[in-house]
Design a protein around this motif. Sequence first.
Motif, PDB file in Angstrom:
ATOM      1  N   ASN A   1       9.608 -80.210 -76.556  1.00 33.22           N
ATOM      2  CA  ASN A   1       9.794 -79.476 -75.304  1.00 33.22           C
ATOM      3  C   ASN A   1      10.824 -80.216 -74.450  1.00 33.22           C
ATOM      4  O   ASN A   1      10.587 -81.343 -74.021  1.00 33.22           O
ATOM      5  N   LEU A   2      11.955 -79.556 -74.189  1.00 34.04           N
ATOM      6  CA  LEU A   2      13.024 -80.231 -73.456  1.00 34.04           C
ATOM      7  C   LEU A   2      12.618 -80.632 -72.042  1.00 34.04           C
ATOM      8  O   LEU A   2      13.423 -81.198 -71.304  1.00 34.04           O
ATOM      9  N   TRP A   3      11.390 -80.338 -71.676  1.00 39.60           N
ATOM     10  CA  TRP A   3      10.822 -80.828 -70.413  1.00 39.60           C
ATOM     11  C   TRP A   3      11.221 -82.285 -70.182  1.00 39.60           C
ATOM     12  O   TRP A   3      11.570 -82.672 -69.079  1.00 39.60           O
ATOM     13  N   TRP A   4      11.190 -83.075 -71.266  1.00 38.13           N
ATOM     14  CA  TRP A   4      11.541 -84.493 -71.111  1.00 38.13           C
ATOM     15  C   TRP A   4      12.966 -84.693 -70.629  1.00 38.13           C
ATOM     16  O   TRP A   4      13.291 -85.694 -70.018  1.00 38.13           O
TER      17      TRP A   4
ATOM     18  N   ARG B   1       0.757 -84.853 -66.516  1.00 36.85           N
ATOM     19  CA  ARG B   1       1.803 -84.175 -65.740  1.00 36.85           C
ATOM     20  C   ARG B   1       2.409 -83.019 -66.517  1.00 36.85           C
ATOM     21  O   ARG B   1       2.693 -81.964 -65.969  1.00 36.85           O
ATOM     22  N   PHE B   2       2.629 -83.276 -67.797  1.00 34.45           N
ATOM     23  CA  PHE B   2       3.218 -82.252 -68.667  1.00 34.45           C
ATOM     24  C   PHE B   2       2.308 -81.024 -68.705  1.00 34.45           C
ATOM     25  O   PHE B   2       2.753 -79.884 -68.559  1.00 34.45           O
ATOM     26  N   GLU B   3       1.017 -81.276 -68.861  1.00 31.01           N
ATOM     27  CA  GLU B   3       0.096 -80.139 -68.939  1.00 31.01           C
ATOM     28  C   GLU B   3       0.007 -79.378 -67.623  1.00 31.01           C
ATOM     29  O   GLU B   3      -0.060 -78.152 -67.614  1.00 31.01           O
ATOM     30  N   SER B   4       0.050 -80.105 -66.516  1.00 34.70           N
ATOM     31  CA  SER B   4      -0.056 -79.365 -65.260  1.00 34.70           C
ATOM     32  C   SER B   4       1.237 -78.589 -65.007  1.00 34.70           C
ATOM     33  O   SER B   4       1.224 -77.527 -64.389  1.00 34.70           O
ATOM     34  N   TYR B   5       2.338 -79.075 -65.529  1.00 34.47           N
ATOM     35  CA  TYR B   5       3.608 -78.342 -65.375  1.00 34.47           C
ATOM     36  C   TYR B   5       3.546 -76.983 -66.068  1.00 34.47           C
ATOM     37  O   TYR B   5       4.122 -75.998 -65.587  1.00 34.47           O
TER      38      TYR B   5
ATOM     39  N   ALA C   1      14.415 -71.507 -64.181  1.00 29.30           N
ATOM     40  CA  ALA C   1      13.445 -70.415 -64.329  1.00 29.30           C
ATOM     41  C   ALA C   1      12.090 -71.021 -64.690  1.00 29.30           C
ATOM     42  O   ALA C   1      11.052 -70.640 -64.147  1.00 29.30           O
ATOM     43  N   SER C   2      12.121 -72.003 -65.573  1.00 26.49           N
ATOM     44  CA  SER C   2      10.880 -72.669 -65.943  1.00 26.49           C
ATOM     45  C   SER C   2      10.233 -73.345 -64.732  1.00 26.49           C
ATOM     46  O   SER C   2       9.045 -73.192 -64.480  1.00 26.49           O
ATOM     47  N   ASP C   3      11.028 -74.061 -63.948  1.00 26.53           N
ATOM     48  CA  ASP C   3      10.482 -74.763 -62.781  1.00 26.53           C
ATOM     49  C   ASP C   3       9.862 -73.794 -61.769  1.00 26.53           C
ATOM     50  O   ASP C   3       8.877 -74.120 -61.112  1.00 26.53           O
ATOM     51  N   LEU C   4      10.466 -72.626 -61.618  1.00 25.28           N
ATOM     52  CA  LEU C   4       9.975 -71.665 -60.617  1.00 25.28           C
ATOM     53  C   LEU C   4       8.921 -70.721 -61.186  1.00 25.28           C
ATOM     54  O   LEU C   4       8.424 -69.853 -60.484  1.00 25.28           O
ATOM     55  N   GLY C   5       8.627 -70.874 -62.455  1.00 23.61           N
ATOM     56  CA  GLY C   5       7.668 -69.961 -63.072  1.00 23.61           C
ATOM     57  C   GLY C   5       8.225 -68.562 -63.252  1.00 23.61           C
ATOM     58  O   GLY C   5       7.473 -67.587 -63.342  1.00 23.61           O
ATOM     59  N   VAL C   6       9.547 -68.420 -63.286  1.00 27.36           N
ATOM     60  CA  VAL C   6      10.143 -67.107 -63.558  1.00 27.36           C
ATOM     61  C   VAL C   6       9.977 -66.835 -65.050  1.00 27.36           C
ATOM     62  O   VAL C   6      10.410 -67.636 -65.874  1.00 27.36           O
ATOM     63  N   PRO C   7       9.324 -65.735 -65.395  1.00 25.36           N
ATOM     64  CA  PRO C   7       9.037 -65.488 -66.805  1.00 25.36           C
ATOM     65  C   PRO C   7      10.283 -65.025 -67.549  1.00 25.36           C
ATOM     66  O   PRO C   7      10.550 -63.845 -67.644  1.00 25.36           O
TER      67      PRO C   7
ATOM     68  N   MET D   1      13.378 -71.752 -82.438  1.00 21.39           N
ATOM     69  CA  MET D   1      12.933 -71.754 -81.063  1.00 21.39           C
ATOM     70  C   MET D   1      13.176 -73.096 -80.401  1.00 21.39           C
ATOM     71  O   MET D   1      12.929 -74.135 -81.008  1.00 21.39           O
ATOM     72  N   VAL D   2      13.676 -73.054 -79.181  1.00 14.21           N
ATOM     73  CA  VAL D   2      13.789 -74.259 -78.367  1.00 14.21           C
ATOM     74  C   VAL D   2      12.862 -74.051 -77.183  1.00 14.21           C
ATOM     75  O   VAL D   2      12.951 -73.034 -76.490  1.00 14.21           O
ATOM     76  N   GLN D   3      11.975 -74.978 -76.961  1.00 11.76           N
ATOM     77  CA  GLN D   3      11.071 -74.868 -75.827  1.00 11.76           C
ATOM     78  C   GLN D   3      11.701 -75.582 -74.638  1.00 11.76           C
ATOM     79  O   GLN D   3      11.943 -76.788 -74.693  1.00 11.76           O
ATOM     80  N   VAL D   4      11.994 -74.830 -73.587  1.00 10.53           N
ATOM     81  CA  VAL D   4      12.641 -75.399 -72.400  1.00 10.53           C
ATOM     82  C   VAL D   4      11.620 -75.356 -71.273  1.00 10.53           C
ATOM     83  O   VAL D   4      11.569 -74.394 -70.508  1.00 10.53           O
ATOM     84  N   GLY D   5      10.766 -76.359 -71.188  1.00 10.59           N
ATOM     85  CA  GLY D   5       9.669 -76.297 -70.226  1.00 10.59           C
ATOM     86  C   GLY D   5       8.787 -75.123 -70.598  1.00 10.59           C
ATOM     87  O   GLY D   5       8.291 -75.027 -71.720  1.00 10.59           O
ATOM     88  N   ASN D   6       8.639 -74.179 -69.656  1.00  7.34           N
ATOM     89  CA  ASN D   6       7.818 -73.006 -69.951  1.00  7.34           C
ATOM     90  C   ASN D   6       8.614 -71.854 -70.534  1.00  7.34           C
ATOM     91  O   ASN D   6       8.070 -70.799 -70.808  1.00  7.34           O
ATOM     92  N   THR D   7       9.913 -72.042 -70.655  1.00  4.56           N
ATOM     93  CA  THR D   7      10.766 -70.960 -71.126  1.00  4.56           C
ATOM     94  C   THR D   7      11.062 -71.152 -72.602  1.00  4.56           C
ATOM     95  O   THR D   7      11.408 -72.258 -73.020  1.00  4.56           O
ATOM     96  N   ALA D   8      10.945 -70.066 -73.363  1.00  9.55           N
ATOM     97  CA  ALA D   8      11.307 -70.160 -74.781  1.00  9.55           C
ATOM     98  C   ALA D   8      12.716 -69.613 -74.959  1.00  9.55           C
ATOM     99  O   ALA D   8      13.080 -68.598 -74.379  1.00  9.55           O
ATOM    100  N   LEU D   9      13.496 -70.336 -75.744  1.00  6.55           N
ATOM    101  CA  LEU D   9      14.833 -69.862 -76.098  1.00  6.55           C
ATOM    102  C   LEU D   9      14.850 -69.644 -77.605  1.00  6.55           C
ATOM    103  O   LEU D   9      14.515 -70.553 -78.375  1.00  6.55           O
ATOM    104  N   TYR D  10      15.199 -68.430 -78.026  1.00  8.93           N
ATOM    105  CA  TYR D  10      15.259 -68.124 -79.454  1.00  8.93           C
ATOM    106  C   TYR D  10      16.710 -68.097 -79.900  1.00  8.93           C
ATOM    107  O   TYR D  10      17.549 -67.438 -79.274  1.00  8.93           O
ATOM    108  N   LEU D  11      16.978 -68.824 -80.953  1.00  9.87           N
ATOM    109  CA  LEU D  11      18.352 -68.924 -81.447  1.00  9.87           C
ATOM    110  C   LEU D  11      18.458 -68.217 -82.789  1.00  9.87           C
ATOM    111  O   LEU D  11      17.661 -68.455 -83.703  1.00  9.87           O
TER     112      LEU D  11
END
Length: 728
Positions: A24-27, A83-87, A138-144, A209-219
């Motif tokens: 998860n690119l969250w890191w 922290r990761f889980e609460s994000y 989008a991930s930070d703001l919870g935009v789906p 799939m790339v996981q970008v925080g809560n956003t999924a990116l499909y390649l």
Amino acid sequence: MYGIKDMTLVLPERISGLKELAYNLWWSWHPEGRGLFKLLNRKGWYLSNHNPVKMLNSMDPAAIEAASRDPHFLRHYDAVMARFESYTDISSGWFCSNVADPKKYSIAYFSAEYGLHHALPFYAGGLGFLAGDFLKEASDLGVPAVGIGFMYPQGYLRQMISPEGWQVGACEILDRKNAPIRKVVDDKGEPLSVKVPVIDPPIHLEVWMVQVGNTALYLIDTSSEANDPWNRCISDRLYTGDLEQRLRQEIVLGIGGVRVLDALGISYSVLHLNEGHPAFAVLERVRDMVEGGAVFSDAFEDVRSTTVFTTHTPVPAGHDVFSYQLMDKYFASYLPTLDLSRDEFFRLGMNPGSSTGFNMTAFALRCSAYRNAVSKKHQSVTRKMWNPIWPDLPEEKVPIDHVTNGVHVPSWIDRRLGDVILNRYLGRNWLEEHDQSRIWELIDEIPDDVLWRHHNVMKNLLITRIRDRARTKWLEQSADSRLVMALGVLLDPNALTLGFARRFASYKRPTLLLQDLSRLKKILNDTWRPVQIIYAGKAHQDDQQSKQLLQQVFSAAKDPSFGGRIAFVEDYDELLAQYLVHGVDVWVNNPLPPMEASGTSGMKATLNGVPQLSILDGWWIEGYNGKNGWAFPGAEGQDRDAMDAAEMYDLLEKEIIPLFYDVDVEGIPHRWVQVMKEAIKNTGPNFCARRMVKEYTDKFYRKAIESAMKSKTRKTKEDFKAELFKRI
Ligand SMILES: *Cc1c(COP(=O)(O)O)cnc(C)c1O
């Protein structure tokens, strides 16, 4: 159902969460995430070039085992995982509390490139970083949001410069097993395969799939063995010069992208087309509805009223035009399935300003209800450019809005500046509230020496890094000594340092500062107040003209009479960009107006207290306030290059250099630091991706979601078509 296939490595149960974290690119924008991997294996982190998947895959299992029993490591692990889980809980995000239920309404974001991290080289430049920053915010703001893009296994050019200053590129093949991407598989564990019908024989797409925080990116990946060789390489390279291959790419991205989302069972209410490349997505959405029994008119209106289109450049090469002959070859059998005639289809892609061919931007403009440019200036340029599509409207009424670009603050701010200085002087919540101008006023509370010392640490890091690269080249390739010198060996951490780093494209005028070599020499070689310039950037592989510009810069860097005060650093990428935007003193931007629609690298620099010296174009028209850097309007006419260069030399000689070297007894340039503070203060709230994503939501997504909720009353199909095509 589909699943995800990840690394085969089995981690000890106690720290098994590291796997999810690594993928998860969250890191990449949470220093504590990176810190955990560094703590686990500092050397491995460095050797993997900051890629935790690669690092874990190459680690000694005994060392991982030991970490799972090390109380010190475990304390950090537990804290970071908490922290990761609460994000990942989006039900408390901004979107959920302000807009709509993110489980019901989401946005499919289509883009040909994404710049997310240097471990994932799926970008060419600004457009890609804009898309990457968008997904993170989008991930930070919870935009789906869900992203669709391309996997370019050979898309990445590693740039090297020959001793003659010629760019020689080698394509680096992406090592998929060791990248933070995962293959999407079906319920049998086999790679999911999605067929695209338009191309004959149909292409099989595989998906990553790339996981970008809560956003999924499909390649999308076309390299499946099931495809014939000519089809296998469709996604090989970003922006191929071969028009037919390019059309095939765009068919795969747009039509294939919609099919992929469908196969994954992902529904979405809004389609956002980032630039014209993926615009065929509209067709496939319509086709899907027509197949389901809708008439074309209803389907088209449904799709149009929920589609957002962002155009990114006035440069003609940025707008794809395909010949009708080529379009016929691919679309002849597809159009009947939408109940759309050839003539009608071609009229949707017609550019009244230039009669031949199918224009992707014109098509996207006609197929979307919400359209925008990426700065105020770009809006007026775009309105003028596309006014012929709305011939009855005066230019200022052309229905194209603007949302000025922004950069993802947690990704681009140096973590020391953020975690140490801003936490202390702006308050611990600054990052959560960073689109509020009020909190940034507190920048003035930072003592000048604190900010100045911080900046010099960054500058030293940059110069050390550049010298290290030159050293490696000297050591490992015993490269030509003049070449090594040109890479920045003689850079001086005390000299005023200008940075010019961007794609080498002629409209960006990379050689502008080299207009008057003798005047420049005098400026750079001043004994008491020296100045140096660091250049970086790649030319497109097929663009000989830009390679020549690069060669000119490089020959200046090699020229001993500049005393080593011009450096060209090879292989500009996300990592080098980070060092540069944190560590130079002045960011230089001198495109040919009005070609720079926005520009974002200057935002990254100013966010870090690196003021900009820029021509008034793109975002700088909105960004410059007289206190946060330097601006010049740009000349007109034949001699504009010479006049613009003279303007820059003047600003350097009369304002910038004297201000930089006006220091107190302790060496602190107080008036300069004030400019740095103004730069941060203005960029933080106004040119952040948070402001941008909220603006997209408020201006477009909200309304598009409302349209999606409403069921419309329909006219007859014939009426609808008559009306639609009357004006085209
Ligand atoms: C931000 C960024 C860009 C875009 O810069 P411009 O100002 O639009 O030229 C290009 N490349 C990299 C690596 C970047 O980080």
